[in-house]
Each structure stands twice: as C-alpha cells, then as structure tokens.
Write an enzyme that holds these catalytic residues in place. Structure first.
Site, PDB file in Angstrom:
ATOM      1  CE  LYS A  50     -11.199  -2.645   9.429  1.00  0.00           C
ATOM      2  NZ  LYS A  50     -11.733  -1.779   8.361  1.00  0.00           N
ATOM      3  CB  SER A 263      -1.355  -1.096  11.483  1.00  0.00           C
ATOM      4  OG  SER A 263      -2.331  -0.799  12.460  1.00  0.00           O
TER       5      SER A 263
HETATM    6  C1  LIG Z   1      -5.115  -3.398  12.097  1.00  0.00           C
HETATM    7  C2  LIG Z   1      -5.867  -2.514  11.170  1.00  0.00           C
HETATM    8  N1  LIG Z   1      -6.940  -2.932  10.552  1.00  0.00           N
HETATM    9  C3  LIG Z   1      -7.599  -2.134   9.676  1.00  0.00           C
HETATM   10  C4  LIG Z   1      -7.185  -0.862   9.415  1.00  0.00           C
HETATM   11  C5  LIG Z   1      -7.838  -0.039   8.363  1.00  0.00           C
HETATM   12  O1  LIG Z   1      -8.889   0.698   8.741  1.00  0.00           O
HETATM   13  P1  LIG Z   1      -9.905   1.158   7.634  1.00  0.00           P
HETATM   14  O2  LIG Z   1     -10.470  -0.051   6.975  1.00  0.00           O
HETATM   15  O3  LIG Z   1     -10.976   1.921   8.381  1.00  0.00           O
HETATM   16  O4  LIG Z   1      -9.205   2.033   6.639  1.00  0.00           O
HETATM   17  C6  LIG Z   1      -6.122  -0.409  10.074  1.00  0.00           C
HETATM   18  C7  LIG Z   1      -5.729   0.955   9.892  1.00  0.00           C
HETATM   19  O5  LIG Z   1      -4.913   1.489  10.599  1.00  0.00           O
HETATM   20  C8  LIG Z   1      -5.441  -1.253  10.942  1.00  0.00           C
HETATM   21  O6  LIG Z   1      -4.348  -0.831  11.549  1.00  0.00           O
END
Ligand SMILES: Cc1ncc(COP(=O)(O)O)c(C=O)c1O
Length: 316
Positions: A50, A263
């Site tokens: 992020k 995740s």
């Molecule tokens: C820890 C974490 N945060 C966020 C996301 C989601 O990503 P996005 O918002 O780009 O779909 C994921 C996706 O794998 C993740 O594992």
C-alpha cells in the site's frame, strides 16, 4: 569495497516500490518446470504494497491542488493503507484521519497511534462498507480530503506502471498471476501490464471464504463490489479459509524462509490449486506484506489448533 551509493534525494519515500521478486523453490510440485515467484511487497518502507498507492494518491492530490501543507487526509482502511498513509502524511506534512472497523488486529491500531494518526472507529458490523461510508461523510462535512482508494483510478494506474512494470521487466513472460482482492487495484493494474506481454495470462483473484476474514482481502459476497474491480478481467476467483491461509503462511516461513503475511498464505494456496494441472509455466504471487505485525495476535497458534473463534478474528 565499492563506494556506498549516495542517499536517495527522495529519502524514505524514494524507497517505495522496486521490491524483490524471489523464486519460491521448495513449494512447487514440479520444480524447475512450474516456477513460483513471490513479489515481496513487505519490503516497502512502511511494510506493505500500500506504500505505492498511498504515495501516488497523495502526490496526485497535491498536483491537482486538492491538498496543501497542513491539509487533513481521510481514508477508510483496515490496516496497510492506513499505515502507508501515516508514513506519507508524516513525510509530507499532513494530518491523517483513518476510519477503521472495530476489531482490527490491535498491533495495527498501535502502529497507527504511534504515528499520531487520528482513529475514527466504526462498529465491526458496519465493516469496511461502513468505514468507506463514514469516510465519505466526513469529507462531505469538510473535515478533510478523502483519498478514496476504493474508487481512485490512480490506484490501478500505479500498479500498472510500477508493480506490473517491475514484474514484466524481471521475467520474460508470466503465465499465471495471483493476488488478493481488496480494492482490486493490484489485480487490475498488474494484469493489464502483464497481458501486454502475454495475452494468454491467467489472472486469479483471492478472497476470504464466506463469513471469514483475511487481512487486506474482501469477500465480494458481503454486499460491496469494489468499483475498480472488473470481474471480466479475472480468469478465476478462489475463496480461501483463514485456517488454510494461516497454515500456508507457516509453511512459507518454514520452507522458504520468507516471513510472509497472512494473505500471502491464501495467495500461494490459491496459486497451487489453480496450477494443479499445469505441467510448466511461470506463476507470480503477490505477497502484499510481511508477517511481523500479525505476530502479537499469535496467528500460528490459531492455525495449529483450528480455533473455532477464528471467524470472529479480523485477520484482515
Ligand atoms: C495485506 C493486503 N492488503 C491489501 C490487499 C489488497 O490489495 P488491493 O487493494 O490492491 O486489491 C492485499 C491483497 O493481496 C493484501 O494481501
């Protein structure tokens, strides 16, 4: 000894992106032929994927004159986006309000408090949908600028131009790309870039099993369809249980030595399932963060005991 490279002019924020792509050599059922790579987004300065969109959304809002020194930023997030924005806000001089559903892993709230973020809680039942609505209302009341990761096109563009471009530059071709579904930004942006290289790319989205929670990921069955996510761009969706994800996370740590987040376990599980019939090929798994911040919640114990309370835990 070569001279050490000079410090980056961009300081900490100059370290966002350009994360390592490492081969997972132990988990493949057909080593050498079916090859699995993990993009280690936990190596970003605030510890997750992020950082990329937090920085890009803030710079975009600055360029468009929507925010300036001392402005207040507002975002709904269950963790990683909030932490990433906390770092960016500190570096660029903004106040940050984050709307969080109650029940998030306590260590994440601790990290945000340490950064001096103002936390606005919504009831756990409201979930992320409630948090997104609350953030919009706060912004409508003039309490600050909402960055809106769930429908901000900068999210997808950033993953196309950075995350996707880095993978495309590192590998001659990708056959299967697997990532979790949160905002959908990673899946949409990266797949768009990788399809330019291989139009036959298979794109696998991973979400929590119904009624369960997995850090960062959203179930499309809970009544909110992330506007950035185009389901037609996906080849398949995998619904992974939290116990499966946690067990795979443990396996990744033990077998591959990668201290991956929860995740990542779900993503690798889905990648192995989706390629059961594939003799050879290149599979890229998005490892969105590291496991460190989940440790105070002792996830490995839950995985070992198949804790029936697991479904109540926000492993997001
Ligand atoms: C820890 C974490 N945060 C966020 C996301 C989601 O990503 P996005 O918002 O780009 O779909 C994921 C996706 O794998 C993740 O594992």
């Amino acid at each position: 000894m070569p001279n050490p490279s000079p410090p980056s002019a961009d300081g900490l924020l100059g370290l966002v992106g350009a994360t390592p792509l490492v081969e997972l050599t132990r988990v493949s059922p057909r080593p050498g032929r079916l090859r699995f790579f993990a993009k280690l987004e936990g190596q970003n300065p605030s510890g997750s994927i992020k950082d990329r969109i937090a920085l890009a959304m803030v710079l975009d809002a600055e360029r468009r004159g929507l925010i300036g020194p001392g402005s207040t930023l507002i975002e709904a997030s269950t963790g990683n986006t909030a932490i990433a924005l906390a770092m960016v806000a500190r570096r660029r001089g903004y106040h940050l309000k984050v709307v969080v559903p109650e029940g998030v892993v306590p260590s994440i709230a601790d990290v945000l408090s340490l950064y001096g973020v103002e936390l606005c809680w919504v009831k756990p039942k409201a979930g992320m949908v409630g948090a997104i609505e609350a953030a919009s209302e706060m912004s409508a009341r003039g309490e600050g600028h909402a960055l809106r990761q769930f429908d901000n096109p900068v999210n997808v563009l950033t993953h196309m131009n950075t995350t996707g471009a880095e993978i495309a530059a590192a590998l001659p071709r990708v056959d299967v790309f697997v990532a979790g579904i949160g905002t959908g930004g990673t899946l949409m942006g990266v797949s768009r870039r990788l399809r330019e290289q291989n139009p036959a790319l298979r794109v696998i989205g991973v979400e929590p099993r119904m009624g369960e929670r997995l850090q960062g990921l959203r179930s499309l069955n809970d009544g909110y369809h992330p506007p950035l996510l185009d389901l037609d761009a996906l080849s398949a969706r995998y619904l992974v249980g939290s116990d499966t994800a946690l067990n795979m996370m443990r396996r990744v740590v033990r077998e591959e030595g990668v201290m991956a987040g929860v995740s990542c376990g779900a993503v690798l599980h889905a990648a192995l399932q989706a390629t059961r019939d594939l003799e050879e090929g290149i599979v890229v798994c998005m490892f969105s963060d590291g496991g460190w911040k989940y440790l105070p919640a002792r996830p490995w114990e839950a995985a070992a005991t198949h804790d029936p309370n697991l479904d109540e835990t926000h492993w997001w």
